[in-house]
Motif scaffolding. Structure first.
Motif, PDB file in Angstrom:
ATOM      1  N   PRO A  80      -3.120  -2.021  -4.352  1.00 36.68           N
ATOM      2  CA  PRO A  80      -2.454  -0.737  -4.009  1.00 36.68           C
ATOM      3  C   PRO A  80      -1.321  -1.057  -3.292  1.00 36.68           C
ATOM      4  O   PRO A  80      -0.279  -0.231  -2.956  1.00 36.68           O
ATOM      5  N   GLU A  81      -0.924  -2.147  -2.659  1.00 33.35           N
ATOM      6  CA  GLU A  81       0.314  -2.415  -1.728  1.00 33.35           C
ATOM      7  C   GLU A  81       0.100  -4.014  -1.469  1.00 33.35           C
ATOM      8  O   GLU A  81      -0.560  -4.768  -2.082  1.00 33.35           O
ATOM      9  N   GLY A  82       1.296  -4.440  -1.062  1.00 31.88           N
ATOM     10  CA  GLY A  82       1.660  -5.864  -0.826  1.00 31.88           C
ATOM     11  C   GLY A  82       1.218  -6.812   0.129  1.00 31.88           C
ATOM     12  O   GLY A  82       0.995  -7.889   0.330  1.00 31.88           O
ATOM     13  N   ALA A 113      -4.148   5.982  -7.293  1.00 32.05           N
ATOM     14  CA  ALA A 113      -4.540   6.950  -8.220  1.00 32.05           C
ATOM     15  C   ALA A 113      -4.298   8.359  -7.462  1.00 32.05           C
ATOM     16  O   ALA A 113      -4.965   8.943  -7.036  1.00 32.05           O
ATOM     17  N   GLU A 114      -3.057   8.470  -7.271  1.00 29.51           N
ATOM     18  CA  GLU A 114      -2.612   9.866  -6.694  1.00 29.51           C
ATOM     19  C   GLU A 114      -2.227  10.849  -7.574  1.00 29.51           C
ATOM     20  O   GLU A 114      -2.266  10.455  -8.907  1.00 29.51           O
ATOM     21  N   ARG A 115      -2.217  11.923  -7.314  1.00 30.89           N
ATOM     22  CA  ARG A 115      -1.735  13.138  -8.008  1.00 30.89           C
ATOM     23  C   ARG A 115      -0.177  12.930  -8.463  1.00 30.89           C
ATOM     24  O   ARG A 115       0.811  13.207  -7.888  1.00 30.89           O
ATOM     25  N   VAL A 129       9.183  -6.857   2.674  1.00 28.35           N
ATOM     26  CA  VAL A 129       9.149  -8.083   3.182  1.00 28.35           C
ATOM     27  C   VAL A 129       8.159  -7.958   4.424  1.00 28.35           C
ATOM     28  O   VAL A 129       7.901  -6.996   4.691  1.00 28.35           O
ATOM     29  N   GLU A 130       7.860  -9.195   4.757  1.00 30.83           N
ATOM     30  CA  GLU A 130       6.904  -9.592   5.870  1.00 30.83           C
ATOM     31  C   GLU A 130       7.395 -10.777   6.665  1.00 30.83           C
ATOM     32  O   GLU A 130       7.746 -11.724   5.894  1.00 30.83           O
ATOM     33  N   ALA A 131       7.446 -10.498   7.862  1.00 29.16           N
ATOM     34  CA  ALA A 131       7.847 -11.632   8.944  1.00 29.16           C
ATOM     35  C   ALA A 131       6.675 -12.037   9.576  1.00 29.16           C
ATOM     36  O   ALA A 131       6.057 -11.028  10.489  1.00 29.16           O
ATOM     37  N   TYR A 260      -3.568  -0.557   9.636  1.00 27.35           N
ATOM     38  CA  TYR A 260      -3.307  -1.940  10.111  1.00 27.35           C
ATOM     39  C   TYR A 260      -2.046  -1.870  11.240  1.00 27.35           C
ATOM     40  O   TYR A 260      -1.779  -2.859  11.796  1.00 27.35           O
ATOM     41  N   TYR A 261      -1.521  -0.634  11.455  1.00 31.33           N
ATOM     42  CA  TYR A 261      -0.138  -0.796  12.257  1.00 31.33           C
ATOM     43  C   TYR A 261      -0.620  -0.913  13.740  1.00 31.33           C
ATOM     44  O   TYR A 261      -1.449  -0.362  14.407  1.00 31.33           O
ATOM     45  N   THR A 262       0.331  -1.638  14.715  1.00 32.18           N
ATOM     46  CA  THR A 262       0.335  -1.606  16.008  1.00 32.18           C
ATOM     47  C   THR A 262       1.712  -1.361  16.458  1.00 32.18           C
ATOM     48  O   THR A 262       2.726  -2.072  15.851  1.00 32.18           O
TER      49      THR A 262
HETATM   50  P1  HAM Z   1       3.617   2.840   2.019  1.00 34.00           P
HETATM   51  O1  HAM Z   1       4.166   3.732   3.107  1.00 34.00           O
HETATM   52  O2  HAM Z   1       2.203   3.051   1.648  1.00 34.00           O
HETATM   53  O3  HAM Z   1       3.523   1.041   2.861  1.00 34.00           O
HETATM   54  O4  HAM Z   1       4.455   2.423   0.905  1.00 34.00           O
HETATM   55  C1  HAM Z   1       5.813   2.167   1.160  1.00 34.00           C
HETATM   56  C2  HAM Z   1       6.710   2.746   0.029  1.00 34.00           C
HETATM   57  O5  HAM Z   1       6.413   2.594  -1.252  1.00 34.00           O
HETATM   58  C3  HAM Z   1       6.843   4.443   0.367  1.00 34.00           C
HETATM   59  O6  HAM Z   1       7.643   4.887   1.401  1.00 34.00           O
HETATM   60  C4  HAM Z   1       7.254   4.774  -1.037  1.00 34.00           C
HETATM   61  O7  HAM Z   1       8.605   4.725  -1.184  1.00 34.00           O
HETATM   62  C5  HAM Z   1       6.504   3.919  -1.888  1.00 34.00           C
HETATM   63  N1  HAM Z   1       5.309   4.416  -2.612  1.00 34.00           N
HETATM   64  C6  HAM Z   1       4.231   4.412  -1.649  1.00 34.00           C
HETATM   65  N2  HAM Z   1       3.281   5.246  -2.736  1.00 34.00           N
HETATM   66  C7  HAM Z   1       4.093   5.709  -4.011  1.00 34.00           C
HETATM   67  C8  HAM Z   1       3.712   6.378  -5.286  1.00 34.00           C
HETATM   68  N3  HAM Z   1       2.628   6.699  -5.460  1.00 34.00           N
HETATM   69  N4  HAM Z   1       4.563   6.192  -6.039  1.00 34.00           N
HETATM   70  C9  HAM Z   1       5.695   5.887  -5.837  1.00 34.00           C
HETATM   71  N5  HAM Z   1       6.382   5.231  -4.649  1.00 34.00           N
HETATM   72  C10 HAM Z   1       5.372   5.011  -3.789  1.00 34.00           C
HETATM   73  C11 HAM Z   1       2.954   0.238   2.493  1.00 34.00           C
HETATM   74  O8  HAM Z   1       2.899   0.171   1.187  1.00 34.00           O
HETATM   75  C12 HAM Z   1       3.121  -0.978   3.391  1.00 34.00           C
HETATM   76  N6  HAM Z   1       2.532  -2.147   2.746  1.00 34.00           N
HETATM   77  C13 HAM Z   1       4.516  -1.228   3.991  1.00 34.00           C
HETATM   78  C14 HAM Z   1       4.565  -2.172   4.774  1.00 34.00           C
HETATM   79  C15 HAM Z   1       4.853  -3.583   4.630  1.00 34.00           C
HETATM   80  N7  HAM Z   1       4.162  -2.129   6.094  1.00 34.00           N
HETATM   81  C16 HAM Z   1       4.225  -3.472   6.748  1.00 34.00           C
HETATM   82  N8  HAM Z   1       4.687  -4.340   5.641  1.00 34.00           N
END
Ligand code: HAM
Length: 419
Positions: A80-82, A113-115, A129-131, A260-262
């Motif tokens: 669901p994310e990176g 699985a969002e609406r 990006v990740e540092a 996970y944020y701080t």
């Molecule tokens: P997130 O806020 O869940 O953060 O997603 C980051 C961005 O991904 C959102 O601001 C939005 O632009 C895009 N996004 C999220 N969900 C959707 C969706 N269903 N459809 C289209 N675009 C979407 C993260 O994912 C964290 N991993 C960010 C991060 C990286 N934090 C630290 N490192």
């Protein structure tokens, strides 16, 4: 029944490919300016990775993961994310032992699985990006600056950066107790989920889908209390942003959906996106590496939604109109088809974009096709050309024509195409 792409997923093709390629190139170029190296992690991951990182009480884990068992009973998920995946890779390949600070960037599809609605999809793309390996406030500022420049380079205008601090994990424990104490008297007005959250993770009420819960949770203002140390870190982040001449707004509170944020968190809003106006978001996560079984490695990063970048960039997308290039071989006699194939193959082996029509249609139809394909040259090859040992080379860009000996035209055009 005609088969269709699943709801919330899209085919990207035709003219959109040029826009996507442009965005991908801008992301790569921007990340490299700041010394970030690319990483590509798998789309399939062990479910435990996201359960332990994003947080069991988050909406993503509770409702939005595409999670399933494979035939061997292995519990897995379409990522669901990176961020969690990058941390897993860091630990698996011991990158943190090779260098103190790892600067990584990635791009690719994510699944939730969002609406579905405008700007929100089930399969979407993120660049991020990740540092990993520093708690220096200048690294937070660098990540935010890179985010800003990357979005600008992609053509997104009217950006607004909101920034705040959620404090250290220790600060958060105290903040959670305070918020719980405040919400407890109103427990009857909270939805069933938020009632359970009160015990498990009270901060999730800040971005509950029910407005009533959100109102109650935000009533006392920003719920995160900062220790002196957290305040100093936050001040230093803002000073570093000032030094980089990046404008930000530190007056608007917002909630992040991942656990996970701080300390530093930020989001970037852009105009033209409607309700889904957050184009990028991120922050610091000082304990994720430890939580996933590694040593203490502080980190900060962000991700941007690439579909949202495209929508927000709109007409500012600076994709060039496709230039004419390559050569179209118009064969006018079926018996010469094999010779034509031989020529085209010779050209392609020389690195020249070469096309032909296998159906030996009329010259007019073949010229039309060459134009549609944005070819620069057309070479007509028929019995007359074979007997006279000369071909006509037409330049569709210039509208000019030249005659070339049959044995020389491949070399000649290879030369032209390479200039
Ligand atoms: P997130 O806020 O869940 O953060 O997603 C980051 C961005 O991904 C959102 O601001 C939005 O632009 C895009 N996004 C999220 N969900 C959707 C969706 N269903 N459809 C289209 N675009 C979407 C993260 O994912 C964290 N991993 C960010 C991060 C990286 N934090 C630290 N490192």
């Amino acid at each position: 029944m005609t088969l269709q792409a699943l709801r919330g997923t899209t085919d990207i093709y035709g003219e959109a490919i040029a826009d996507w390629t442009h965005i991908e190139q801008s992301v790569r170029a921007s990340a490299r300016l700041y010394g970030y190296d690319e990483i590509r992690t798998p789309i399939l991951e062990d479910s435990a990775l996201f359960l332990r990182s994003i947080g069991e009480t988050s909406d993503i884990v509770q409702k939005e993961m595409f999670r399933f068992e494979d035939r061997g009973g292995h519990d897995m998920v379409l990522r669901p994310e990176g961020t969690a995946a990058v941390v897993r890779a860091l630990l698996q390949h011991k990158m943190h032992k090779q260098q103190a600070l790892n600067r990584l960037f990635y791009m690719g599809p994510m699944f939730r699985a969002e609406r579905p609605q405008a700007g929100r999809y089930r399969q979407f793309h993120q660049c991020g990006v990740e540092a990993l390996g520093s708690e220096h406030p200048a690294v937070d500022a660098e990540v935010i600056t890179l985010c800003y420049q990357l979005l600008k380079n992609c053509g997104v205008q009217d950006l607004r950066i909101n920034i705040t601090s959620m404090g250290t994990r220790q600060d958060q424990q105290a903040s959670a107790e305070a918020l719980k104490a405040r919400l407890q008297p109103h427990i009857d007005q909270l939805c069933a989920e938020c009632q359970a959250r009160l015990a498990k993770n009270v901060f999730r009420s800040l971005d509950c889908k029910k407005e009533q819960c959100r109102t109650l949770a935000w009533e006392g203002g920003w719920p995160f209390l900062l220790s002196t140390e957290s305040q100093e870190h936050y001040d230093a982040v803002r000073r570093a942003l000032d030094a980089a001449q990046i404008e930000y707004n530190d007056q608007e509170a917002f909630a992040r959906g991942l656990d996970y944020y701080t300390r530093t968190v930020f989001e970037v809003q852009a105009s033209g996106l409607g309700a889904q106006n957050v184009v990028a978001a991120g922050g610091r996560y000082d304990h994720l590496v430890e939580d996933l079984g590694g040593p203490a490695v502080s980190a900060v990063g962000f991700a941007a939604g690439m579909e949202r970048i495209l929508i927000a960039a709109g007409e500012h997308l600076t994709t060039e109109p496709q230039q004419r290039h390559g050569v179209f071989l118009a064969v006018t006699h079926a018996e010469l088809l094999e010779q034509g194939i031989r020529y085209v193959q010779q050209l392609r082996e020389q690195g020249v974009h070469a096309m032909m029509d296998f159906n030996v249609r009329s010259l007019k139809a073949q010229f039309r096709e060459a134009d549609r394909l944005r070819m620069q040259y057309v070479v007509v090859f028929g019995e007359r050309e074979l007997s006279e040992k000369r071909i006509a080379l037409k330049d569709l860009d210039q509208g000019t024509q030249e005659q070339i000996h049959l044995n020389e035209w491949v070399a000649h055009i290879t030369q032209l195409a390479k200039n």
